[in-house]
Design a protein around this motif. Sequence first.
Motif, mmCIF file in Angstrom:
data_model
loop_
_atom_site.group_PDB
_atom_site.id
_atom_site.type_symbol
_atom_site.label_atom_id
_atom_site.label_comp_id
_atom_site.label_asym_id
_atom_site.label_seq_id
_atom_site.Cartn_x
_atom_site.Cartn_y
_atom_site.Cartn_z
ATOM 1 N N UNK A 1 0.825 -1.200 0.000
ATOM 2 C CA UNK A 1 0.000 0.000 0.000
ATOM 3 C C UNK A 1 0.860 1.251 0.000
ATOM 4 N N UNK A 2 1.946 1.226 0.770
ATOM 5 C CA UNK A 2 2.820 2.405 0.856
ATOM 6 C C UNK A 2 3.552 2.679 -0.448
ATOM 7 N N UNK A 3 3.635 1.697 -1.331
ATOM 8 C CA UNK A 3 4.247 1.933 -2.639
ATOM 9 C C UNK A 3 3.348 2.777 -3.534
ATOM 10 N N UNK A 4 2.055 2.870 -3.200
ATOM 11 C CA UNK A 4 1.090 3.592 -4.026
ATOM 12 C C UNK A 4 0.401 4.738 -3.298
ATOM 13 N N UNK A 5 0.360 4.667 -1.975
ATOM 14 C CA UNK A 5 -0.357 5.641 -1.155
ATOM 15 C C UNK A 5 0.547 6.151 -0.040
ATOM 16 N N UNK A 6 0.282 7.362 0.405
ATOM 17 C CA UNK A 6 0.898 7.871 1.629
ATOM 18 C C UNK A 6 0.087 7.335 2.806
ATOM 19 N N UNK A 7 0.733 6.624 3.715
ATOM 20 C CA UNK A 7 0.043 5.889 4.774
ATOM 21 C C UNK A 7 0.577 6.325 6.129
ATOM 22 N N UNK A 8 -0.337 6.498 7.091
ATOM 23 C CA UNK A 8 0.085 6.723 8.466
ATOM 24 C C UNK A 8 -0.922 6.100 9.423
ATOM 25 N N UNK A 9 -0.434 5.721 10.580
ATOM 26 C CA UNK A 9 -1.303 5.161 11.606
ATOM 27 C C UNK A 9 -1.995 6.289 12.352
ATOM 28 N N UNK A 10 -3.327 6.219 12.427
ATOM 29 C CA UNK A 10 -4.106 7.240 13.124
ATOM 30 C C UNK A 10 -4.409 6.861 14.561
ATOM 31 N N UNK A 11 -4.623 5.573 14.813
ATOM 32 C CA UNK A 11 -5.124 5.158 16.118
ATOM 33 C C UNK A 11 -4.735 3.714 16.378
ATOM 34 N N UNK A 12 -4.389 3.425 17.630
ATOM 35 C CA UNK A 12 -4.198 2.046 18.090
ATOM 36 C C UNK A 12 -5.074 1.848 19.308
ATOM 37 N N UNK A 13 -6.084 0.990 19.177
ATOM 38 C CA UNK A 13 -6.959 0.677 20.300
ATOM 39 C C UNK A 13 -6.332 -0.470 21.082
ATOM 40 N N UNK A 14 -5.799 -0.156 22.247
ATOM 41 C CA UNK A 14 -5.044 -1.147 23.006
ATOM 42 C C UNK A 14 -5.903 -2.314 23.468
#
Length: 218
Positions: free
Chosen positions: A187-200
């Motif tokens: 996905x990162x090869x085609x899109x800019x990706x970042x983590x928004x949330x981690x529900x522990x």
Amino acid sequence: MALVPYAAGSHGALAALHCPAATFRFAGRPLRIRQRWAQLGVAAVVWDAAVVLSTFLEAGSIDLRDRHVLELGAGTGLPGIVAALLGARVTLTDRADALELLEANVRDNLPPEALPRAAVRELAWGQGLGAFPAGAFDLVLGSDIVYLEETFAALLRTLEHVCAARTLVLLACRLRYERDHRFLRLLRARFAVRELLHDAGTDVRIYEARKAARGDEL
């Protein structure tokens, strides 16, 4: 925080999968989502990722009013239903054999005034994409749709087709195996990706993706 179904009386994760319905409260309304594990398997139960994504949408960091939203692999349809309740115009999609249950959940849980904002359509990833206008959606949702490696290429083709530069993709998933991390690399090869949330409490993560502009650092 951990996110759990609205109704009390849970008897464990396995028992919940086999219940005929799961109950929640979103957008000020009680929702009863039908499940059919025995008939349809993983597409017919509410997974933690769908609840986490729905809660994120309800929190209001994204204005959904009159936004065009596509839910991929909608299954029981919880995030798409919540998006429609919050004012979005939603197209909920899945394979043909999952549509009857999906349509029933949309019909049962949206009030009459919201029903015109929700449409249920068949979409097998990578196939018949011409039936969906390229780049026509403001927001694309997916919850627990990253788990079969043989579907990754088709899912990526689908995302590339339905997304424009403005489109925001929200993927909620639990990263269980190395193949899940491999999908994120693809996905990162085609899109800019970042983590928004981690529900522990559930170990579910929400990732934001946007089509990468030429020259972006990924």
